[in-house]
Write a protein that holds these residues in place. Sequence first.
Motif, PDB file in Angstrom:
ATOM      1  N   ASP A  95       0.850  -1.180   0.000  1.00  0.00           N
ATOM      2  CA  ASP A  95       0.000   0.000   0.000  1.00  0.00           C
ATOM      3  C   ASP A  95       0.890   1.235   0.000  1.00  0.00           C
ATOM      4  O   ASP A  95       2.065   1.174   0.382  1.00  0.00           O
ATOM      5  CB  ASP A  95      -0.889   0.026   1.253  1.00  0.00           C
ATOM      6  CG  ASP A  95      -1.930  -1.089   1.264  1.00  0.00           C
ATOM      7  OD1 ASP A  95      -2.177  -1.684   0.204  1.00  0.00           O
ATOM      8  OD2 ASP A  95      -2.488  -1.347   2.350  1.00  0.00           O
TER       9      ASP A  95
ATOM     10  N   ILE B  42       1.116   5.102   1.505  1.00  0.00           N
ATOM     11  CA  ILE B  42       0.583   5.979   2.539  1.00  0.00           C
ATOM     12  C   ILE B  42       1.071   7.402   2.285  1.00  0.00           C
ATOM     13  O   ILE B  42       2.277   7.635   2.120  1.00  0.00           O
ATOM     14  CB  ILE B  42       1.040   5.534   3.946  1.00  0.00           C
ATOM     15  CG1 ILE B  42       0.720   4.050   4.182  1.00  0.00           C
ATOM     16  CG2 ILE B  42       0.401   6.399   5.022  1.00  0.00           C
ATOM     17  CD1 ILE B  42      -0.738   3.698   4.155  1.00  0.00           C
TER      18      ILE B  42
ATOM     19  N   ILE C 130      -4.659   6.605   2.066  1.00  0.00           N
ATOM     20  CA  ILE C 130      -4.191   5.234   1.872  1.00  0.00           C
ATOM     21  C   ILE C 130      -4.591   4.757   0.486  1.00  0.00           C
ATOM     22  O   ILE C 130      -5.777   4.744   0.141  1.00  0.00           O
ATOM     23  CB  ILE C 130      -4.785   4.286   2.939  1.00  0.00           C
ATOM     24  CG1 ILE C 130      -4.469   4.799   4.355  1.00  0.00           C
ATOM     25  CG2 ILE C 130      -4.258   2.866   2.741  1.00  0.00           C
ATOM     26  CD1 ILE C 130      -5.161   4.011   5.455  1.00  0.00           C
TER      27      ILE C 130
ATOM     28  N   ASP D  37      -0.087  -0.720   7.193  1.00  0.00           N
ATOM     29  CA  ASP D  37      -0.510   0.675   7.047  1.00  0.00           C
ATOM     30  C   ASP D  37      -0.268   1.441   8.346  1.00  0.00           C
ATOM     31  O   ASP D  37       0.230   2.570   8.344  1.00  0.00           O
ATOM     32  CB  ASP D  37      -1.997   0.750   6.673  1.00  0.00           C
ATOM     33  CG  ASP D  37      -2.292   0.246   5.277  1.00  0.00           C
ATOM     34  OD1 ASP D  37      -1.341   0.016   4.510  1.00  0.00           O
ATOM     35  OD2 ASP D  37      -3.484   0.075   4.951  1.00  0.00           O
TER      36      ASP D  37
END
Length: 283
Positions: free
Chosen positions: A39, A41, A89, A105
């Motif tokens: 992911d 951020i 996100i 995350d």
Amino acid sequence: MVCFEKAPAKINLSLDVLDKRPDGYHNVEMVMTTIDLADRIELYALEEDQIKVSLWSRYVPNDERNLAYKAADALKKAYRITKGVHIRIEKSIPVSAGLGGGSTDAAAVLRGLNRMWSLEIPEDELASLGATIGSDIPFCIYGKTAMVTGRGERIEPLPTPPPCWVVLAKPNIGVSSRTIFQQLELDQLTHPNTARLMESLHAHDFTKLCQSIGNVLEHVTLALHPEVGRIKDKMRDAGANGVLMSGSGPTIYGLVEHESKAQRIYNGMRGFCHEVYAVRILG
């Protein structure tokens, strides 16, 4: 001010449950490593003393239930920070997949805010703070490859696995870790050979690594969700060298030495499964 952090997914090379603790958690012994599925951020400084979370996923909350929100809130309270942050996100890691998406995350938020707010908090302090939010967060603070014990708070770095590809296949279901642990019969477990797995990492031995991976939660998830077992069989039949469920599932991964073979397995699994990825091991 803006800060960017990469939040890589994890896989379990080994997951063993030793016993149940008085606090209701379980003592675990796990070997985890990171993979190149991540992911993104983005942290934006706010003048107001508030936390905002934005993301485009119907399965992940964008309020105080989100682990990234909880991480920012815990950091602000622990270090008496009165600044605000907007957390954006960009999800690539599947949700409720056994790949540590929410935990990584949260870890990325802790690392990023530590930099953005010039707090200079040591990694071990960030990991301790993360442990109050989620069991996988301490590992995600450090990343790479590690033995994880206790309920997830004790981290011992290990050598990087041999270079290889990881093919991941996730069916269109979510699995609750709490449910899987509740179904676990501690006196009926077949424990993985964690010592042999660690030997394979120190020797950089891919074949021995594939022969040593194991997960005591796998039989519970496969009993509740037979489609996960079918995916594991399909991955084996396709020729992956080491095949295992990550975490409490439902994602099955296969370790493959060569890119061409990984691509063939990826193509074969795509016609059989909802979400399939072929990525490098980072570790």
